[in-house]
Every structure is written in structure tokens, then in C-alpha cells.
Write an enzyme that holds these catalytic residues in place. Sequence first.
Site, PDB file in Angstrom:
ATOM      1  CG  ASP A  32      37.185  28.977  27.250  1.00 37.51           C
ATOM      2  OD1 ASP A  32      36.658  27.897  26.544  1.00 37.51           O
ATOM      3  OD2 ASP A  32      36.329  29.686  27.990  1.00 37.51           O
ATOM      4  CG  ASN A  60      40.506  35.514  25.159  1.00 40.72           C
ATOM      5  OD1 ASN A  60      39.691  35.292  24.361  1.00 40.72           O
ATOM      6  ND2 ASN A  60      40.326  34.895  26.132  1.00 40.72           N
ATOM      7  CG  ASP A  61      43.386  39.363  27.133  1.00 42.26           C
ATOM      8  OD1 ASP A  61      44.432  38.815  27.239  1.00 42.26           O
ATOM      9  OD2 ASP A  61      42.005  39.146  27.933  1.00 42.26           O
ATOM     10  NE  ARG A 116      54.347  53.597  44.214  1.00 44.00           N
ATOM     11  CZ  ARG A 116      55.634  54.856  44.001  1.00 44.00           C
ATOM     12  NH1 ARG A 116      56.559  54.485  44.402  1.00 44.00           N
ATOM     13  NH2 ARG A 116      55.393  55.839  43.289  1.00 44.00           N
ATOM     14  CB  THR A 174      33.251  37.242  26.429  1.00 37.79           C
ATOM     15  OG1 THR A 174      33.958  36.188  25.906  1.00 37.79           O
ATOM     16  CG2 THR A 174      32.238  37.528  25.930  1.00 37.79           C
ATOM     17  CE1 TYR A 187      41.588  41.878  34.409  1.00 37.87           C
ATOM     18  CE2 TYR A 187      43.917  41.280  33.224  1.00 37.87           C
ATOM     19  CZ  TYR A 187      42.995  41.982  34.202  1.00 37.87           C
ATOM     20  OH  TYR A 187      43.657  42.626  35.353  1.00 37.87           O
ATOM     21  CG  LEU A 201      32.146  40.724  31.018  1.00 36.38           C
ATOM     22  CD1 LEU A 201      31.264  41.711  30.410  1.00 36.38           C
ATOM     23  CD2 LEU A 201      31.835  39.349  30.579  1.00 36.38           C
ATOM     24  CB  SER A 202      36.871  40.798  34.904  1.00 34.95           C
ATOM     25  OG  SER A 202      36.397  39.431  34.416  1.00 34.95           O
ATOM     26  CD  GLN A 226      49.720  30.897  28.523  1.00 30.40           C
ATOM     27  OE1 GLN A 226      50.537  30.265  29.199  1.00 30.40           O
ATOM     28  NE2 GLN A 226      48.174  30.658  28.480  1.00 30.40           N
TER      29      GLN A 226
END
Length: 292
Positions: A76, A150-151, A161, A191, A193, A195-196, A250
Site C-alpha cells: 500500500d 490517504n491523509d 509533550r 481505513t 491511521y 481507523l487506528s 512520508q
Amino acid sequence: MCFVKEAEPVPTVGVVLNDEKPQAQEVAAEMAAWLSDRNIAMGIPLTKVTELVQSPSEELRSRLRQLDWVVVLGGDGTLLNTARLVAHYGIPVLGVNLGRLGFLTEIEIGDLFPALQRLIAGDYRIEERMMLEAVLVHQDKFSDPVYALNDVVITKGDHPRMIQMEAAVGNEVVGNYAADGLIVASPTGSTAYNLSAGGPIVSPEIHAMILTPICPHAMDARPLVVPQDETIRLTVTNAHGHAVVTVDGQPGLPMLCGDQVLVKKAPVTCRLIRLAERSFFRILREKMRQGR
């Protein structure tokens, strides 16, 4: 009068491979021989696609314009980078899974040559996936736009912190967050990061953006689904933050207090080649089971 039928144009197939996977080089060589036997041109295999996305040369752009399809030999991550590389050219992408889960890839390695035969015959469909456009604003200077399948994520980097951030949709502030970060995900990235981090799964047929806080220091900080025609503005608001913005996982860029990231629907899409008649929900069920 004699009419001579014009020969049909010969397609050119591009290959992007993850050179960290030894099997990818072997498969690319087998693929080149298979295509040559059928008088089909194969572009020079592209490696180190992350670097190519960051600084594409005019020679590379010229080569990409000649391609009819791109076959991705990897996982992926390789497909995500390839999507960013070819989106401007509208080139359809076929993902071949050499990774572990392969949520985005269409086929396994054993199905490659039957899949190529179907491509040549035109027996496939194209699935359009929404992408995101992100612009970093530093001291009122706007960066060039970058694209994500994706994001787009702001995180605290390697600093222990939390960071303070403000999120706005259009001109309306929707929340101030003390958290490890904020995710703006596409439906495809829902589906990943997102989702996690506890965000919702959104069908790729729905064009929207998902704003999800990462480990927020507030019980009422919840994910938010935003319409596709809005712009999400994320601002780092604390003076001691060590924030980093990343695109599709990335290596990121540092952000200082007052810096902003503007995220909206991109003017380009990722065109995925689909061969199997599997719905998104079937793929979801199968991959979730594998990921246990």
C-alpha cells in the site's frame, strides 16, 4: 479504391516497484519478457518513488505522459506514492500486493499475468478515489500544494509533550485540541491511521473529509466528517510545540506556532484498476480478518 486499416496503437505499461523487496525486481523482469512476447512496450521500471514524487524531472514527466497504465509491485505504501506521482496524468494504476495486508492493492502476485491479459483485452473497470490537497502557510507565505490519497497529519513528532491546535472548517472554528496530533483523512484513508486513532470508516463512494484527533486530552474530542467542498484549516497554537506535518506517512515538515495547514478536496483523483467484482464492504471484511 483500397482502404488500409490503421493498426491499433500499442499500449505502454509502466512499472513502479519497491526496490526494498527482492521479489519485485524478479517479477518486473518476468513481466518485461511477457509483454515483449506480445509486442507491448514496458516503460523503464521506476524505483525510489518517494524521491520522484518530491522532485519530478521534465524527463520523468515526459515518460509518464506516454503510459497507458501503471502496475505497482509493492504494498500500500508504494501504491500511495505512485498515486501522488501519476494523478496529474490520469493514469490508471493496478496494485500488485507484495506487502502484508494490501488494503489498496487489487491482486496478489500469482494473479499478475492473467490480470495483464485482461488489461490488454480491456476487461477491467476504473474506480475513482478522492484525493486531498494540502498547503502549508508559514509567515503568510503559501507552499506549493501537495496531494495525498490517504491523509494529511499534524503530529508532535518525537517530542513527548502534546501540541495545541485549532481546527476550523471554512471560517468557523470547530475545536481547540491538546493532543498528540490531528488527522485529516480521505475516505480511502479512513481505513488507515484514522481507523487506528478511533475515526470512522467511510465508504470511498462518499466524498468527504474526516477530522480525527490523536489521543486528545479531552473526553468530548470526537471525530468529525466534513463535506467535500469545505476547506479544513489546522493551526498550531502553542509556542513550545514540536509539530510536524506529514502527507501519506512520508517524512514531514516542521511547523511552528502560528503555522497553518489548509486541506481540501484535490482537483485530481487516483484512478484504480479493478478486475474483481468485490464490493468495498467485502474487501473491508476480508482485510480486517487478515489484520487480526
